[in-house]
Design a protein around this motif. Structure first.
Motif, PDB file in Angstrom:
ATOM      1  N   HIS A 125       0.811  -1.096   0.023  1.00 23.28           N
ATOM      2  CA  HIS A 125      -0.035  -0.097  -0.163  1.00 23.28           C
ATOM      3  C   HIS A 125       0.775   1.354  -0.075  1.00 23.28           C
ATOM      4  O   HIS A 125       0.331   2.419  -0.211  1.00 23.28           O
ATOM      5  CB  HIS A 125      -0.969   0.100   1.233  1.00 23.28           C
ATOM      6  N   SER A 126       2.155   0.965   0.019  1.00 16.83           N
ATOM      7  CA  SER A 126       3.037   2.402   0.238  1.00 16.83           C
ATOM      8  C   SER A 126       3.566   2.826  -1.313  1.00 16.83           C
ATOM      9  O   SER A 126       4.005   1.730  -1.795  1.00 16.83           O
ATOM     10  CB  SER A 126       3.815   2.279   1.317  1.00 16.83           C
ATOM     11  N   SER A 127       3.937   3.800  -1.374  1.00 14.77           N
ATOM     12  CA  SER A 127       4.732   4.085  -2.655  1.00 14.77           C
ATOM     13  C   SER A 127       6.300   4.001  -2.445  1.00 14.77           C
ATOM     14  O   SER A 127       7.095   3.850  -3.267  1.00 14.77           O
ATOM     15  CB  SER A 127       4.372   5.703  -3.077  1.00 14.77           C
ATOM     16  N   ALA A 128       6.539   3.966  -1.098  1.00 15.41           N
ATOM     17  CA  ALA A 128       8.150   3.847  -0.810  1.00 15.41           C
ATOM     18  C   ALA A 128       8.272   3.140   0.607  1.00 15.41           C
ATOM     19  O   ALA A 128       7.528   3.756   1.247  1.00 15.41           O
ATOM     20  CB  ALA A 128       8.990   5.248  -0.865  1.00 15.41           C
ATOM     21  N   VAL A 129       9.215   2.168   0.770  1.00 21.35           N
ATOM     22  CA  VAL A 129       9.472   1.905   2.067  1.00 21.35           C
ATOM     23  C   VAL A 129      11.069   2.009   2.245  1.00 21.35           C
ATOM     24  O   VAL A 129      11.898   1.814   1.423  1.00 21.35           O
ATOM     25  CB  VAL A 129       9.359   0.279   1.741  1.00 21.35           C
ATOM     26  N   ILE A 130      11.220   2.316   3.586  1.00 25.05           N
ATOM     27  CA  ILE A 130      12.624   2.941   3.849  1.00 25.05           C
ATOM     28  C   ILE A 130      12.901   1.696   5.114  1.00 25.05           C
ATOM     29  O   ILE A 130      12.173   1.883   5.999  1.00 25.05           O
ATOM     30  CB  ILE A 130      12.509   4.387   4.183  1.00 25.05           C
ATOM     31  N   PHE A 131      14.254   1.212   5.172  1.00 22.88           N
ATOM     32  CA  PHE A 131      14.434   0.539   6.085  1.00 22.88           C
ATOM     33  C   PHE A 131      15.879   1.014   6.703  1.00 22.88           C
ATOM     34  O   PHE A 131      16.924   1.699   5.907  1.00 22.88           O
ATOM     35  CB  PHE A 131      15.287  -0.893   5.509  1.00 22.88           C
ATOM     36  N   ILE A 132      15.812   1.156   7.922  1.00 24.17           N
ATOM     37  CA  ILE A 132      17.188   1.752   8.856  1.00 24.17           C
ATOM     38  C   ILE A 132      17.606   0.408   9.164  1.00 24.17           C
ATOM     39  O   ILE A 132      17.272  -0.074  10.396  1.00 24.17           O
ATOM     40  CB  ILE A 132      16.956   2.796   9.728  1.00 24.17           C
ATOM     41  N   GLY A 133      18.952  -0.015   8.511  1.00 24.90           N
ATOM     42  CA  GLY A 133      19.515  -1.438   9.260  1.00 24.90           C
ATOM     43  C   GLY A 133      20.179  -1.833   8.171  1.00 24.90           C
ATOM     44  O   GLY A 133      20.671  -1.398   7.109  1.00 24.90           O
ATOM     45  N   ALA A 134      20.379  -3.290   8.051  1.00 28.58           N
ATOM     46  CA  ALA A 134      21.616  -3.949   7.415  1.00 28.58           C
ATOM     47  C   ALA A 134      20.640  -4.468   6.087  1.00 28.58           C
ATOM     48  O   ALA A 134      19.411  -4.632   5.972  1.00 28.58           O
ATOM     49  CB  ALA A 134      21.883  -5.438   7.916  1.00 28.58           C
ATOM     50  N   THR A 135      21.358  -4.299   4.915  1.00 26.32           N
ATOM     51  CA  THR A 135      20.720  -4.517   3.659  1.00 26.32           C
ATOM     52  C   THR A 135      20.296  -5.948   3.432  1.00 26.32           C
ATOM     53  O   THR A 135      19.315  -6.288   3.079  1.00 26.32           O
ATOM     54  CB  THR A 135      21.705  -4.344   2.462  1.00 26.32           C
ATOM     55  N   GLY A 136      20.987  -6.693   4.055  1.00 29.91           N
ATOM     56  CA  GLY A 136      20.842  -8.213   4.161  1.00 29.91           C
ATOM     57  C   GLY A 136      19.402  -8.486   4.620  1.00 29.91           C
ATOM     58  O   GLY A 136      18.646  -9.530   4.080  1.00 29.91           O
ATOM     59  N   ILE A 137      19.037  -8.020   5.739  1.00 27.78           N
ATOM     60  CA  ILE A 137      17.753  -8.152   6.512  1.00 27.78           C
ATOM     61  C   ILE A 137      16.665  -7.704   5.459  1.00 27.78           C
ATOM     62  O   ILE A 137      15.662  -8.316   5.261  1.00 27.78           O
ATOM     63  CB  ILE A 137      17.716  -7.260   7.769  1.00 27.78           C
ATOM     64  N   ALA A 138      16.885  -6.431   4.796  1.00 27.69           N
ATOM     65  CA  ALA A 138      15.772  -5.777   4.043  1.00 27.69           C
ATOM     66  C   ALA A 138      15.703  -6.809   2.854  1.00 27.69           C
ATOM     67  O   ALA A 138      14.369  -7.058   2.460  1.00 27.69           O
ATOM     68  CB  ALA A 138      16.434  -4.525   3.473  1.00 27.69           C
ATOM     69  N   VAL A 139      16.744  -7.164   2.082  1.00 27.04           N
ATOM     70  CA  VAL A 139      16.764  -8.151   0.901  1.00 27.04           C
ATOM     71  C   VAL A 139      15.831  -9.423   1.383  1.00 27.04           C
ATOM     72  O   VAL A 139      15.000  -9.726   0.732  1.00 27.04           O
ATOM     73  CB  VAL A 139      17.892  -8.663   0.639  1.00 27.04           C
ATOM     74  N   ARG A 140      16.216 -10.079   2.386  1.00 24.02           N
ATOM     75  CA  ARG A 140      15.542 -11.304   2.779  1.00 24.02           C
ATOM     76  C   ARG A 140      13.835 -11.174   3.245  1.00 24.02           C
ATOM     77  O   ARG A 140      13.239 -11.981   2.968  1.00 24.02           O
ATOM     78  CB  ARG A 140      16.137 -11.806   4.363  1.00 24.02           C
ATOM     79  N   VAL A 141      13.688 -10.121   3.776  1.00 26.36           N
ATOM     80  CA  VAL A 141      12.368  -9.829   4.148  1.00 26.36           C
ATOM     81  C   VAL A 141      11.398  -9.380   2.815  1.00 26.36           C
ATOM     82  O   VAL A 141      10.308  -9.927   2.719  1.00 26.36           O
ATOM     83  CB  VAL A 141      12.087  -8.666   5.037  1.00 26.36           C
TER      84      VAL A 141
END
Length: 351
Positions: free
Chosen positions: A61-77
């Motif tokens: 539902h969002s146009s953009a998602v921002i993660f603050i943290g490790a790239t690996g966590i973001a990729v896996r999720v």
């Protein structure tokens, strides 16, 4: 297709350091910040159903998602959620110390590259951009389409072909018809060769034409027509007018004014017609919004158009299609109103 809308940005942080960085970003853009329940404080929403579930909702539902943290966590999720670069949201990853802002997904059409540069400026960080056109300081066809709010038949393969040709050093021309010159002047066109006259082409490998015209002259090289969505159609009709008739008459009106059907940006009518199935289906079939206006809003502009007492008695205003087109185009109407079989269609052009 996605574009970054600041009001629909979701930010995820999992540590106190991430929350501190989120506080620095809050003044820069309207966003919803999520964190775990144990870290939650004022200004942060808790994960509902856990981190992964909240992320799935935001991704949809969002146009953009921002993660603050490790790239690996973001990729896996996000891995199970990634589907299509023309529909997936922009995804940004920022390290906890705010040194690097990484454009991870949907860099061009989703706007992640532009958002990464903006956030890097806010944090005085390094934007990390890896798309080939950007690292070679070139424009891209999908970025140009996004900036112009434009569509193209066979868009996906065209983007792949044109962007590859640009980074390969091929000569790609860019021509736009007169009404689009000001819009194109505000876009990133690095790497394209400006073409002023289709009758005097320089040596080119391919040509991108930015136009709302239905037809272009025959040319002896590959031509890719990029069609900005600028045409609006105000429509009035009797109750239960069939979709097929509305579609036929709209296509006829577009053809009469030499507009490419892809140039249509919206159809509009009176609030009374908001559940009119033929109109709802028409907008859905054309992948454009159906905008409705109250009788009071239309009445402010009905003096520009012939009035029907029958329409006034049933709708509270003497004309529907003309005032609706006027409102959607800020008064930039095109040609005469079509009136046939209880249907009225007025076209306008919005820039």
């Amino acid at each position: 297709m996605n574009t970054v809308k600041p009001e629909s940005i979701a930010l995820f942080c999992l540590t106190p350091g991430g929350m501190a960085l989120a506080e620095r970003l809050k003044p820069a853009l309207p966003m919803t910040c999520f964190t775990s329940e144990k870290l939650q404080r004022e200004g942060f929403a808790p994960f509902e159903g856990g981190f992964a579930q909240t992320l799935r909702e935001a991704f949809s539902h969002s146009s953009a998602v921002i993660f603050i943290g490790a790239t690996g966590i973001a990729v896996r999720v996000i891995a199970p959620l990634v589907n299509d670069k023309f529909f997936d949201p922009a995804v940004i990853v920022i390290d906890e110390r705010g040194q690097h802002v990484i454009s991870l997904l949907s860099g061009h059409y989703g706007g992640a590259n532009a958002l990464a540069r903006y956030l890097a400026g806010v944090l005085d960080a390094d934007p990390v951009i890896t798309t080939a056109t950007d690292v070679n300081e070139l424009a891209a066809l999908d970025m140009l389409a996004s900036q112009l709010d434009a569509r193209m038949d066979g868009f996906r393969p065209a983007v792949k072909t044109i962007n590859h040709m640009l980074v390969s050093g091929k000569r790609i021309g860019l021509w736009c018809d007169a009404p689009m010159r000001e819009d194109v002047a505000g876009c990133d066109t690095r790497g394209f060769i400006t073409v002023a006259d289709l009758d005097a082409l320089p040596e080119l490998d391919a040509l991108v034409c930015v136009t709302t015209q239905a037809e272009l002259p025959a040319l002896s090289l590959p031509v890719y027509k990029l069609v900005p969505r600028r045409v609006v159609a105000g429509i009035g009709c009797r109750r239960d007018t069939p979709f097929a008739l509305l579609s036929l008459l709209l296509q006829r009106q577009l053809h009469a004014h030499a507009f490419d059907p892809l140039a249509l940006r919206a159809v509009g009518s009176i609030t009374l017609k908001q559940d009119e199935q033929g109109l709802v289906q028409l907008a859905q079939s054309l992948h454009v919004p159906f905008e409705v206006f109250s009788a009071d809003m239309l009445r402010q502009h009905e003096h520009h158009f012939p009035a029907s007492e029958f329409v006034r008695q049933t709708a509270g205003v003497g004309s529907v299609s003309g005032p609706a087109a006027w409102l959607m185009s800020q008064g930039q109407l095109v040609g005469e109103t079509l009136r046939e079989q209880g249907v009225t269609i007025t076209l306008g052009v919005s820039h």
